[in-house]
Design a protein around this motif. Structure first.
Motif, PDB file in Angstrom:
ATOM      1  N   ALA A 644       0.862  -1.185   0.000  1.00  0.00           N
ATOM      2  CA  ALA A 644       0.000   0.000   0.000  1.00  0.00           C
ATOM      3  C   ALA A 644       0.896   1.231   0.000  1.00  0.00           C
ATOM      4  O   ALA A 644       2.068   1.154   0.388  1.00  0.00           O
ATOM      5  N   THR A 664      -7.131   3.550   5.458  1.00  0.00           N
ATOM      6  CA  THR A 664      -8.150   4.040   4.522  1.00  0.00           C
ATOM      7  C   THR A 664      -8.655   2.905   3.646  1.00  0.00           C
ATOM      8  O   THR A 664      -9.862   2.748   3.432  1.00  0.00           O
ATOM      9  N   ASP A 665      -7.728   2.096   3.158  1.00  0.00           N
ATOM     10  CA  ASP A 665      -8.071   0.922   2.349  1.00  0.00           C
ATOM     11  C   ASP A 665      -7.438  -0.304   3.000  1.00  0.00           C
ATOM     12  O   ASP A 665      -6.200  -0.399   3.070  1.00  0.00           O
ATOM     13  N   LYS A 668      -5.418  -6.566   1.748  1.00  0.00           N
ATOM     14  CA  LYS A 668      -5.794  -7.973   1.696  1.00  0.00           C
ATOM     15  C   LYS A 668      -4.551  -8.865   1.686  1.00  0.00           C
ATOM     16  O   LYS A 668      -3.571  -8.573   0.999  1.00  0.00           O
TER      17      LYS A 668
END
Length: 743
Positions: A644, A664-665, A668
């Motif tokens: 990220a 924020t995200d 995975k």
């Protein structure tokens, strides 16, 4: 459904002695309730395979064809496998199930190095991926395991290799799991043996293979502290009598004090009595010259020993409650002294030698005590560990202590000593005095000793000495350094559910396990039904293992004290009522100090996701002075790529301790993915730049249900832009994640 494991043996086999002498003691120590079937005169029937686990418990179960497997037996075993029953096998040729290895050459060859798989697996979680273990050492220079030339069969996975030959293999067989050992020689004392770094593979293989639920009744993770040769006011504690006990108390430890009656001062006796009365320690006579044949009383008769003790009490204002646990100096115990022990309130002893032999004071060839659980059938010597070697044979006893003619009082013998981490004990007798200020070294050794005990399902015990005429041990450790040593070990242990106890209470628990057992264990719907027999003077624990989506979980129930026969019933749904949704790496661990750097530093934690999921938050332990702007980065550790974009995290002033930042995200992860989390120190403002640390915090792995951080997982970066990769004193820097299960 029956929950006792079925152990299959054949007493007519030439390999039956391997079961009796080695494999059976390990099985009993596992705490799994067992039912043994002897194929010498019995053939398996359907009810025998109503079980969570089948153990093929030695080679040659057919006794060279005398008891060939019938077609019905083979059919029943394969049917059980299809229904999820697990198998752990020590059988080779003639097994009723297909072997997990192919024999390339039938010739046995000595293999001297064990190598662990590079891939994380439940059975090997306690070991560093790719770790090697040389069997040969100064204790056993010729040690080796004899193994044929083998190769894993189709679909089998090797978790442990002996040189280049698979030694421990696994396979998922439809609904069931299968574990196969290519030998049991690692259990032999001339090769490896108990408490020497391999026990966990055996115990964890039982849990992994078994159909769930699996019930286990064994020793909890005790943390006890045994200190011999106590006088209380020497060295660093001359004006702070037994202050090292006060420090240990602050972290939950309640030491056993084996005191020297000849040299302990009146002030030290007074303080020792206070500690005992307040429940902060237990204390018992230890010597020097009192109980032994070499370290003997001036009058070594029973009367003379009793008189010396009475005179000591008269001198020190009367009796006080003594510990019910006893170890004489150098394990030197005379037959005349044994009769005195009940008068001192003794019910438990810690004796690796027979009485009247001089114990460890005699010579290095004194034979060890033949007693359970692991040495009932074995003869040998342990040497004299206090010669200064940093490597010696570990030992464990939990059995009745008998005189050769069965005379003397009833005493239960329980003692655990992990002697290969630093020799005889936690601190080494002949090492120079730098060890007493080596905080990281003391934490590492103490942590490894306790974790080894826990992995081996035995009494968890740190053992050392306080002082004597030699000017060694705890008396030489400054209180501030002693506190950091204790704090570091306790922090490391806090990743597990541990039980801090006196040696007295822990010994009572071990006796309860020895004197009682599970006779019936079955599942009826959501209810677990148990019947136990024997005597248990204290509450004991029952651990129930379950599994969902490949995640093995455990829950503990309490069994009340009982005598005779008792029945217990538990609701299994209570164990799994709270589904696992999120997990962090760190649980109860805490930093023991802060470090100041001249420039900003990037520090990290490397971990492995054991199942698919997402990183939804990052966590940081913020010491005072580290508030401000930080940079967070996540890497795929193997591919060295960022998962990220870097994220800025501003921590306001006054926000200390554990802090979290939501991503924020979410990031995975796939099962087995290895990740490095890096969080810098404060980037804004001037020096110093501060971070929290526990040296040797990663001397052992952190094992969670969905996450694994192996030993050495705490990392430093050489620059702020690089993935951290430097291991320094196995430090832990308290960088963490919140991991959410699911795709």
């Amino acid at each position: 459904m029956n929950l006792k494991a079925t152990v299959i043996v054949n007493s007519a086999s030439v390999h039956y002695g391997d079961f009796v002498g080695f494999i059976e003691p390990y099985l009993k120590q596992s705490g799994v309730p067992l039912r043994t079937v002897d194929r010498k005169s019995y053939r398996l029937e359907e009810q025998d395979l109503d079980t969570p686990l089948i153990v093929l418990a030695h080679r040659d179960l057919t006794a060279t064809g005398q008891s060939a497997w019938s077609g019905d037996e083979v059919r029943l075993i394969r049917q059980a496998q299809s229904e999820g029953v697990g198998i752990v096998s020590f059988e080779a040729d003639g097994s009723p199930v297909e072997s997990l290895y192919e024999v390339l050459s039938p010739e046995l060859a000595p293999r001297t190095t064990l190598r662990f798989t590079e891939q994380p697996h439940y059975i090997t979680f306690n070991h560093v991926p790719g770790e090697t273990m040389c069997l040969r050492n100064e204790v056993m220079p010729e040690a080796a395991v004899p193994v044929q030339e083998l190769a894993p069969s189709d679909g089998a996975e090797a978790l442990l290799w002996a040189d280049e030959v698979p030694y421990l293999m696994i396979k998922n067989e439809g609904n069931a799991r299968f574990v196969q050992w290519a030998g049991m020689d690692w259990m032999r004392p001339d090769v490896r043996g108990p408490l020497w770094g391999l026990d966990d593979l055996f115990y964890r293989s039982l849990v992994w293979a078994a159909r769930k639920p699996l019930v286990v009744r064994t020793a909890p993770r005790f943390v006890t502290l045994r200190v011999d040769d106590c006088v209380g006011d020497h060295g660093e504690y001359r004006d702070r009598v037994f202050e090292w006990v006060d420090i240990a108390n602050r972290y939950g430890l309640k030491p056993w004090l084996g005191f020297f009656h000849e040299s302990i001062s009146e002030d030290a006796v007074r303080r020792m009595k206070e500690l005992v009365a307040e429940g902060k320690a237990t204390a018992q006579f230890h010597g020097v010259n009192l109980f032994g044949t070499y370290y003997a009383n001036e009058d070594p008769s029973t009367y003379g020993i009793r008189r010396t003790i009475e005179q000591w009490f008269d001198k020190h204002d009367g009796t006080f409650p003594l510990s019910n646990y006893f170890i004489p100096h150098a394990y030197d115990l005379s037959a005349e002294a044994i009769g005195i022990l009940p008068e001192l309130g003794v019910r438990f002893v810690g004796m690796p030698y027979p009485a009247n032999t001089g114990g460890g004071a005699k010579d290095r060839f004194n034979r060890w005590l033949q007693a359970g659980p692991f040495r009932q059938e074995q003869e040998g010597v342990d040497g004299t560990p206090w010669t200064g070697s940093t490597y010696a044979r570990p030992l464990y006893y939990a059995d009745w202590y008998r005189m050769p003619d069965d005379s003397g009082p009833e005493l239960f013998n329980v003692v655990a000593e992990v002697r290969d981490v630093n020799g005889y004990e936690w601190f080494n007798y002949v090492a120079d005095n730098s060890q007493y200020s080596d905080i990281a070294g003391a934490i590492r050794r103490g942590t490894l000793i306790l974790r080894r005990c826990h992995d081996s399902h035995v009494l968890g015990q740190l053992f050392t000495h306080e002082d004597s005429w030699r000017g060694k041990f705890i008396a030489n450790i400054a209180p501030a350094d002693w506190e950091q040593m204790i704090a570091g070990i306790v922090s490391n242990m806090s990743g597990d559910t541990v039980r801090y106890a006196t040696v007295d209470d822990a010994a009572e628990y071990i006796l309860a396990l020895h004197q009682s057992g599970i006779t019936i264990a079955k599942q009826s719907g959501d209810r677990l039904e148990l019947r136990l027999e024997g005597t248990s003077a204290c509450p004991t624990e029952l651990t129930v293992y379950g599994e969902s989506h490949g995640i093995i979980r455990s829950h503990t129930f309490t069994i009340d004290p009982f005598a005779g026969e008792t029945a217990e019933s538990f609701m299994l749904e209570d164990a799994w009522r709270s589904p696992l949704r999120e997990e962090t790496l760190y649980s109860g661990q805490f930093p023991i100090r802060t470090v100041e750097a001249d420039t900003p530093v990037s520090l990290g934690t490397r971990f492995i996701a054991l199942t698919a999921g997402m990183i939804v938050k990052v966590r940081l332990y913020v010491p005072e002075g580290d508030e401000g702007l930080h940079l967070v980065r996540l890497w795929d550790a193997r591919e060295c790529r960022e998962l990220a974009p870097p994220a800025e995290w501003f921590i306001p002033a006054g926000m200390t301790g554990w802090q979290e930042m939501k991503l924020t995200d979410p990031v995975k992860l796939t099962a087995g993915q290895e990740v490095t989390l890096a969080i810098t120190t404060r980037l804004d403002g001037g020096s110093p730049y501060i971070y929290a640390e526990s040296p040797e915090g990663f001397s052992i792995p952190i094992i969670r249900e969905t996450l694994l951080a192996p030993a050495g997982a705490g990392l430093l970066a050489s620059s702020l832009d690089e993935q951290p990769a430097i291991v320094q004193q196995n430090g832990s820097y308290f960088r963490d994640i919140v991991f959410q299960l699911g795709e």
